[in-house]
Motif scaffolding. Sequence first.
Motif, PDB file in Angstrom:
ATOM      1  N   GLY B 250      63.496  59.224   1.828  1.00  0.00           N
ATOM      2  CA  GLY B 250      62.166  59.695   1.471  1.00  0.00           C
ATOM      3  C   GLY B 250      61.206  58.607   1.023  1.00  0.00           C
ATOM      4  N   LEU B 251      61.537  57.344   1.317  1.00  0.00           N
ATOM      5  CA  LEU B 251      60.653  56.249   0.908  1.00  0.00           C
ATOM      6  C   LEU B 251      59.803  55.774   2.080  1.00  0.00           C
ATOM      7  N   ARG B 252      58.576  55.429   1.775  1.00  0.00           N
ATOM      8  CA  ARG B 252      57.734  54.722   2.751  1.00  0.00           C
ATOM      9  C   ARG B 252      57.572  53.301   2.247  1.00  0.00           C
ATOM     10  N   LEU B 253      57.850  52.338   3.108  1.00  0.00           N
ATOM     11  CA  LEU B 253      57.839  50.939   2.673  1.00  0.00           C
ATOM     12  C   LEU B 253      56.642  50.197   3.249  1.00  0.00           C
ATOM     13  N   PRO B 254      56.291  49.078   2.627  1.00  0.00           N
ATOM     14  CA  PRO B 254      55.277  48.198   3.226  1.00  0.00           C
ATOM     15  C   PRO B 254      55.903  47.367   4.342  1.00  0.00           C
ATOM     16  N   ILE B 255      56.415  48.062   5.336  1.00  0.00           N
ATOM     17  CA  ILE B 255      57.136  47.387   6.422  1.00  0.00           C
ATOM     18  C   ILE B 255      56.834  48.089   7.725  1.00  0.00           C
ATOM     19  N   GLU B 256      56.652  47.293   8.740  1.00  0.00           N
ATOM     20  CA  GLU B 256      56.553  47.828  10.090  1.00  0.00           C
ATOM     21  C   GLU B 256      57.530  47.036  10.956  1.00  0.00           C
ATOM     22  N   SER B 257      58.259  47.727  11.824  1.00  0.00           N
ATOM     23  CA  SER B 257      59.249  47.034  12.652  1.00  0.00           C
ATOM     24  C   SER B 257      58.614  46.534  13.940  1.00  0.00           C
ATOM     25  N   GLN B 258      58.976  45.328  14.291  1.00  0.00           N
ATOM     26  CA  GLN B 258      58.459  44.745  15.530  1.00  0.00           C
ATOM     27  C   GLN B 258      59.595  44.072  16.282  1.00  0.00           C
ATOM     28  N   THR B 259      59.361  43.895  17.561  1.00  0.00           N
ATOM     29  CA  THR B 259      60.332  43.180  18.378  1.00  0.00           C
ATOM     30  C   THR B 259      60.042  41.684  18.313  1.00  0.00           C
ATOM     31  N   LEU B 260      61.087  40.917  18.113  1.00  0.00           N
ATOM     32  CA  LEU B 260      60.945  39.466  18.176  1.00  0.00           C
ATOM     33  C   LEU B 260      61.901  38.955  19.245  1.00  0.00           C
ATOM     34  N   GLN B 261      61.395  38.081  20.085  1.00  0.00           N
ATOM     35  CA  GLN B 261      62.198  37.612  21.200  1.00  0.00           C
ATOM     36  C   GLN B 261      62.611  36.163  21.020  1.00  0.00           C
ATOM     37  N   ALA B 262      63.634  35.814  21.732  1.00  0.00           N
ATOM     38  CA  ALA B 262      64.052  34.427  21.769  1.00  0.00           C
ATOM     39  C   ALA B 262      64.635  34.179  23.145  1.00  0.00           C
ATOM     40  N   LEU B 263      64.840  32.933  23.456  1.00  0.00           N
ATOM     41  CA  LEU B 263      65.406  32.617  24.756  1.00  0.00           C
ATOM     42  C   LEU B 263      66.162  31.303  24.676  1.00  0.00           C
ATOM     43  N   VAL B 264      67.004  31.108  25.658  1.00  0.00           N
ATOM     44  CA  VAL B 264      67.736  29.844  25.718  1.00  0.00           C
ATOM     45  C   VAL B 264      67.760  29.385  27.166  1.00  0.00           C
ATOM     46  N   THR B 265      67.705  28.085  27.341  1.00  0.00           N
ATOM     47  CA  THR B 265      67.761  27.539  28.699  1.00  0.00           C
ATOM     48  C   THR B 265      69.204  27.235  29.057  1.00  0.00           C
ATOM     49  N   GLU B 266      69.410  26.873  30.303  1.00  0.00           N
ATOM     50  CA  GLU B 266      70.711  26.349  30.706  1.00  0.00           C
ATOM     51  C   GLU B 266      71.013  25.091  29.885  1.00  0.00           C
ATOM     52  N   GLY B 267      72.281  24.810  29.739  1.00  0.00           N
ATOM     53  CA  GLY B 267      72.677  23.659  28.941  1.00  0.00           C
ATOM     54  C   GLY B 267      72.374  22.345  29.640  1.00  0.00           C
ATOM     55  N   VAL B 268      71.895  21.396  28.875  1.00  0.00           N
ATOM     56  CA  VAL B 268      71.731  20.033  29.377  1.00  0.00           C
ATOM     57  C   VAL B 268      72.270  19.083  28.310  1.00  0.00           C
ATOM     58  N   LYS B 269      72.424  17.855  28.680  1.00  0.00           N
ATOM     59  CA  LYS B 269      72.892  16.855  27.725  1.00  0.00           C
ATOM     60  C   LYS B 269      71.835  16.713  26.622  1.00  0.00           C
ATOM     61  N   PRO B 270      72.224  16.171  25.469  1.00  0.00           N
ATOM     62  CA  PRO B 270      71.305  16.151  24.322  1.00  0.00           C
ATOM     63  C   PRO B 270      69.916  15.601  24.660  1.00  0.00           C
ATOM     64  N   MET B 271      68.875  16.374  24.347  1.00  0.00           N
ATOM     65  CA  MET B 271      67.499  15.929  24.568  1.00  0.00           C
ATOM     66  C   MET B 271      66.583  16.248  23.382  1.00  0.00           C
ATOM     67  N   VAL B 272      66.985  17.211  22.557  1.00  0.00           N
ATOM     68  CA  VAL B 272      66.209  17.516  21.349  1.00  0.00           C
ATOM     69  C   VAL B 272      67.159  17.354  20.174  1.00  0.00           C
ATOM     70  N   GLN B 273      66.816  16.450  19.265  1.00  0.00           N
ATOM     71  CA  GLN B 273      67.758  16.145  18.177  1.00  0.00           C
ATOM     72  C   GLN B 273      67.571  17.076  16.994  1.00  0.00           C
ATOM     73  N   SER B 274      66.321  17.339  16.654  1.00  0.00           N
ATOM     74  CA  SER B 274      66.035  18.089  15.425  1.00  0.00           C
ATOM     75  C   SER B 274      65.565  19.486  15.816  1.00  0.00           C
ATOM     76  N   VAL B 275      64.996  20.169  14.862  1.00  0.00           N
ATOM     77  CA  VAL B 275      64.295  21.408  15.169  1.00  0.00           C
ATOM     78  C   VAL B 275      62.816  21.061  15.147  1.00  0.00           C
ATOM     79  N   VAL B 276      62.126  21.353  16.226  1.00  0.00           N
ATOM     80  CA  VAL B 276      60.704  21.017  16.306  1.00  0.00           C
ATOM     81  C   VAL B 276      59.900  22.310  16.249  1.00  0.00           C
ATOM     82  N   MET B 277      58.974  22.371  15.318  1.00  0.00           N
ATOM     83  CA  MET B 277      58.148  23.576  15.200  1.00  0.00           C
ATOM     84  C   MET B 277      56.688  23.186  15.180  1.00  0.00           C
ATOM     85  N   SER B 278      55.875  24.047  15.719  1.00  0.00           N
ATOM     86  CA  SER B 278      54.445  23.875  15.523  1.00  0.00           C
ATOM     87  C   SER B 278      53.912  25.201  15.026  1.00  0.00           C
TER      88      SER B 278
END
Lengths: 87, 419, 921
Positions: B250-278
């Motif tokens: 019986g509670l109403r929350l300050p929340i709305e559900s949304q879909t969040l997507q992610a994806l992954v590419t085929e594997g390659v040899k190391p090319m990204v060392q860290s996590v890069v975000m913008s």
Amino acid sequence: MYQITCPHCGPRAQTEFTYERTTDSVVDPAGDAQTAMQALYTRANPMGLDDEIWRHTYGCRAWMVLTRHRVSHEIHAVKAIGPEALP
Amino acid sequence: MKTPYSAFSLLRGALNGQKHWEPAWRDPEPKASYDVIIIGGGGHGLATAYYLAKVHGIRNVAVLEKGWIGGGNVGRNTTLVRSNYRLPQLHNFFEFGLKLWHGLSDDLNYNVMFSPRGAMFLGHNDGDMIKLAERGDAMRCDGIDAELLTPKQIAKIEPLLDLSRTARFPIDGALIQWRAGTARHDAVAWGYARAADALGVDIIQKCEVTGFVKDGNRIIGVETSRGRILAGRTGICVAGHSGHVAGLAGLRLPIESQTLQALVTEGVKPMVQSVVMSQSLHFYISQSDKGGIVMGGDPDNWPSYARRGQPTIKEHAIAQAVTCMPALSRLRMLRTWSGVTDMSFDGSPIIGPSPIDGLYLNAGWCYGGFKATPASGWTYAHTLATGKPHALNAPFSLERFMTGATIDETSVGPFPNHR
Amino acid sequence: MSGPTRVPSGEETIEFTFDGTSYHARQGDTLAAALLANGIGLVGRSFKYHRPRGIMTAGIEEPNALVTVGTGGRAEPNTRATDVFVYPGMVAKSQNRWPSLSFDVASIFGLAAPALGAGFYYKTFFGPAKHWLRYEGFIRRAAGLGNAPTEPDPDNFSQSAGFCDVLVVGAGPAGLKAALDAAEAGKRVWLVEQDAVPGGSLLRDPDPAIDPGAMVERIEALGGKVFLRTTASGYWDHNFLTLSQRLVEPGAVPPHGFAQRLWHVRAGRVVLATGLIERPVPFANNDHPGVMLSQAVRSYVRRWGVVPGKRVVIATNNDDAYLTATALVEAGAEVVALLDARASGPAAPAGVTVYHDARPASVSGRKHALRKVTAVIGGSEQSFDADLIAVSGGFVPVSHLHMQAGGKLEWNVEAQAFIPGSNPQVCETVGSALAPPPAPAVAPAGKAKKSFVDFQNDVSLADIDLAWQEGYRSVEHLKRYTTLGMATDQGKTSNMVALSRLAEKQGVTVPEAGLTTFRPPFTPVTMGLLAGAGARNAGAHVRRIPLHALHEAHDPIWQPLGYWFRPRAYPVNGETLQQAALREARTVRTAAGLSDVSTLGKFEVSGPDAAKLLELVCATTVGKLAVGRGRYTFMCREDGFVNDDGTVWRLAENRYLLTSSTGGADRMAHFMSYVRNSLRPELKCSVVNVQEYYGGIALAGPKARGILAALTGAEPPRHMGYAPGMLAGVPVHVLAASYSGERAFEIHVEASHAAAVWQAIEAATRAEGGAPYGLEAMELLRIEKGHVVVGGEVDGRSTPQDLGLGGMLNKAGGFIGAAGLTRPALSDPNRNNLVGLVSLDGPIPEGGMLIQRAGQSPQGHVTAAARRIIEGGAIALALLQGGHHRHGEELIVTSPTRGEKARVRVTSPHFYDPAGERYRD
Ligand SMILES: Cc1cc2nc3c(=O)[nH]c(=O)nc-3n(C[C@H](O)[C@H](O)[C@H](O)COP(=O)(O)OP(=O)(O)OC[C@H]3O[C@@H](n4cnc5c(N)ncnc54)[C@H](O)[C@@H]3O)c2cc1C
Ligand SMILES: [Zn+2]
């Protein structure tokens, strides 16, 4: 990507539309503060149908209410709102 | 007592065909009642159970999971773990968690592969750089590591970023948190499950909570697909399904559900060392141990419980990423998936008592709760054990929305669809 | 000689290289066919144990034969040799081996295999996270497959949208017929096929009654479209599909610059004619070069004239593999044994010995082929000399798109296969996917350890068993614990084999054991294609302000701002940014400057209820404005925090102009539309977003008034006054607004005339000793004046009171945000308040933290720092806890990330002309 039938333009890709909020979370600026904050900050968020305000932002820019199912994405009803829809 | 995991034991197993390993957790029948019931066998639910048993000695605990443990967001996220938030309530909370992450594999005796490879936030203009410095300075003053990088320093770590001045989004610098990184998401759920199970916690799968048992304004148990189960205290911990499950009470929350997507590419040899975000371009990438480039972007900005993302959202995130790192162009997108996220109305979580006695809330993690798993479990366990919030989760009360003490990191206001 | 050979007919005219050696191929060869034709069976190395791998299939389901095709920025790693057609000059390389394909050092991982079973890494490598990072480095280098290119991609990718009545996926016999029927019924038909030629299974099993080429011609003649080398990779809601079309083969130079095209298609009806994929058979060393799917063998023989082996064992549980025996015999190969797991089967071709109740148990081999096949026949073992084994474990309907669309599957016991059932979308499956040949379940005969299920990820039956033993029993746990089905083939050949094993362990039927979901894409899709790369600018288009070209002539330093670029400064004589900005700001303070403010948000609100609407949107009063007057205003969000600020002007009785910040313009536009159309549709007024309709020029400085008067021939309006006017023969709006703190004007003019107006003002300004100024000077000016900026002090977490704007709030309330503002935390005295800072020593680091002493948690932060334009000395604006009451306090600004510090005194934020004397003429 689903399709929304804009009451003015007909079926269009959902990417042309933006979701605003549910109809029960519209805040009346003239209303009392407690009611306003309840409306603003709580949602039923059902796993089923809800009435949602959307805008055909990248189209005719008109507003509408979609009755939409949040699991199946099926749209059960579309109703034009805004000045165009006034009697 | 379970056979502890170790290299030695693995080698021993090499001789016997690894026949000596027991199941990582039992498959018990639900009891009639528990001291504490946790609804949701995701990372947070399992971590909460573990810390209840380990830190508070409360072992008569059940975790009820409607499907299979780890099948929710904990098994769908892009595994970024960091504490580089601007606002003190957030960075102090996540930093507490980050410290736990650093010792988690040993603590659980399960290699969760937490890999502190560094997470960098790119700055694309002076304004960005000032904001990054502000974030870094706020963190450093509170004892959290953060370092500004020049483009030259970035080039040493991520040579494949387009660091030219004529790039569509020139890169002026970055803020890196070296102690941040990624972990193996499934291992986190399984590791906590195995450790909690060893302490006596019942992990009950295929057990969906369908209602609450009430006595006046007190919740005294739950109705489930496997029958009624009573509890001294009940904690909701269902991430994307928070709105739905709280609705059953019986509670109403300050929340709305949304879909969040992610994806992954085929594997390659190391090319990204860290996590890069913008943050201004809304994408982030990292490379998994199998070599796939893991990527996420914006949520689908409307309410949904469907784990079906929209293709154009992914395409946009990919466009941003390829623009910044042109070498991604000829990789191939291998797999896409989505999770249902519990978008709160200030972007921060809610951990604490609910307005209903006996019922507690852990929700509103938006797209960023994986990193919180240890801290969330720790503080929620404290809250469930004592009935009161821990100092770290005290700011994350449900009341804050009505009082105005919201914690709005991205300053978007009460509009999850704009966040 | 043993191993694959070419049937001598046709010419090998196309030259290509594999691992540096030149070979020849026939027109129409896939790389796999060409390699086999040249006797090459060893093509790659597996992911985990680096086991030698060959070619197992003839299609997109290939798990083993992955190569890098192309060079430089065009190199495509992980290309399936079975899904790339050889072209002249093609360069292909094997992957995941060092130093060479035949001698790969990392294959020692295979020796350690007994310790490296499913999930071994969860059980070891303990210690601090830093240590794991080190081990992980080794693992990462050994894992991965090909190398990503390091050079930029020289090619483009295009994206198009399409609509059709009927979309048919798959140009096999069923798809061709469905497409032709629909075309004949007058429908707009699209037929897509991933292969380079139509025909599907007909290419392997020709039917003289069906001519795919002729059918395609007929479909096209009826107006249908046929896309070859095009894969339907995603099936989304409401019959929306994404197709990826190869315009050239991987690594090839595209003649028109475009390598691939992405189609976004909305189809009325979708017909899936996607056929079947053959199931491999688990036995020991079933991953060795020389183990091939039965239908693939038939394809190589019939379609490409390549005989993959001379002495062949066939192992099957169904009738289809008997056709392979026929094809091989026709091609002159010897079928040394046909092992049928069933008790009976159809007649075999003459000379082929059929063994019933016979299952392969193991194989052993040499580099490019097999040597020996051992089978369990009845109860006993028997070995055969053979260089190839063609296997068929039954068939799996290709139901990926059906499932992506939300379709259900039905279990077919005879075929041991899931068959597409109902579908919630307008979609049907036709053809062989609905009717896989009967193929009973067969218990594996070989050792579990080396019986591979997922070839690429080296997952064996033993790994599945171990996962089960350790409690990873749901199909999703199994998949995740073993990594089964997560390689580049996404389990196309492994899923059903694994599922059968799981069901067997659980003692349940396969459908009871469950099924993992299929998600897009069907086969991997190139990232550049999804980016739609007009290569480097794919991320965002560039928005140009109307005066872009004029500024360009001054060679300014550009500042990216949202999607726009704005001049940041106009350096002359080798000035640095700071020098130029300071000079420009001084010019404004002492003479006059002009600046481009075109990107400001601008809304025209008109109609009898215009003021009512504005009093909702703006938190200040508006209604009392006289015609020809304007005022500073700000807008709140519904939660009470300041959203944006700007000015509002009454242009005429019922006509207003509202300006707002550049950064918030899109957000404001949406908000204005919401309020006007959704919240208050009954109001009689219109809101028009005129942001890009007008170009805007700010003219500021003590000489601004005189310059403008001369240019317009009229007395400019008083401060905060508005007047229409003519300038350079063009009608303009003159708003006497000041951001800089000087007497100043904004001149808004229809964008197409902005250049003429700018040029006139620039000339007049320069004549008075003025100059254009950019964003950086504007920043110096506004900081000194204490004006807040959206994105700086207005950070989405500040209230009007925090910013010192509380006094301007509309006392009558009723504006949006009024309710939110009543919440107690919004009037907490310890909130962050806007203050000024004056440095007591050096420059103040922007973004730095405010503390009283070292080691303390911050009490605030610097939002913007500058130096005083004329007087010199460092000042800043800051948000400080309880700041309104702390003027005069001494604090430290610290920036640990930059190693900078300054001692400061807290002051009012209004450093320059707080009384506003300079606005008066
Ligand atoms: C695509 C994606 C990427 C993300 N990336 C990141 C990232 O990089 N970094 C980060 O920090 N965070 C990230 N997140 C967010 C993070 O995954 C979540 O915030 C976090 O996992 C949520 O907590 P959880 O693990 O407990 O949730 P879940 O794993 O979702 O657990 C909730 C569980 O509750 C169960 N449940 C629901 N209803 C019921 C019921 N009625 N009865 C019983 N059980 C029920 C569900 O089945 C589920 O198993 C991402 C999320 C997604 C979807
Ligand atoms: Zn419309």
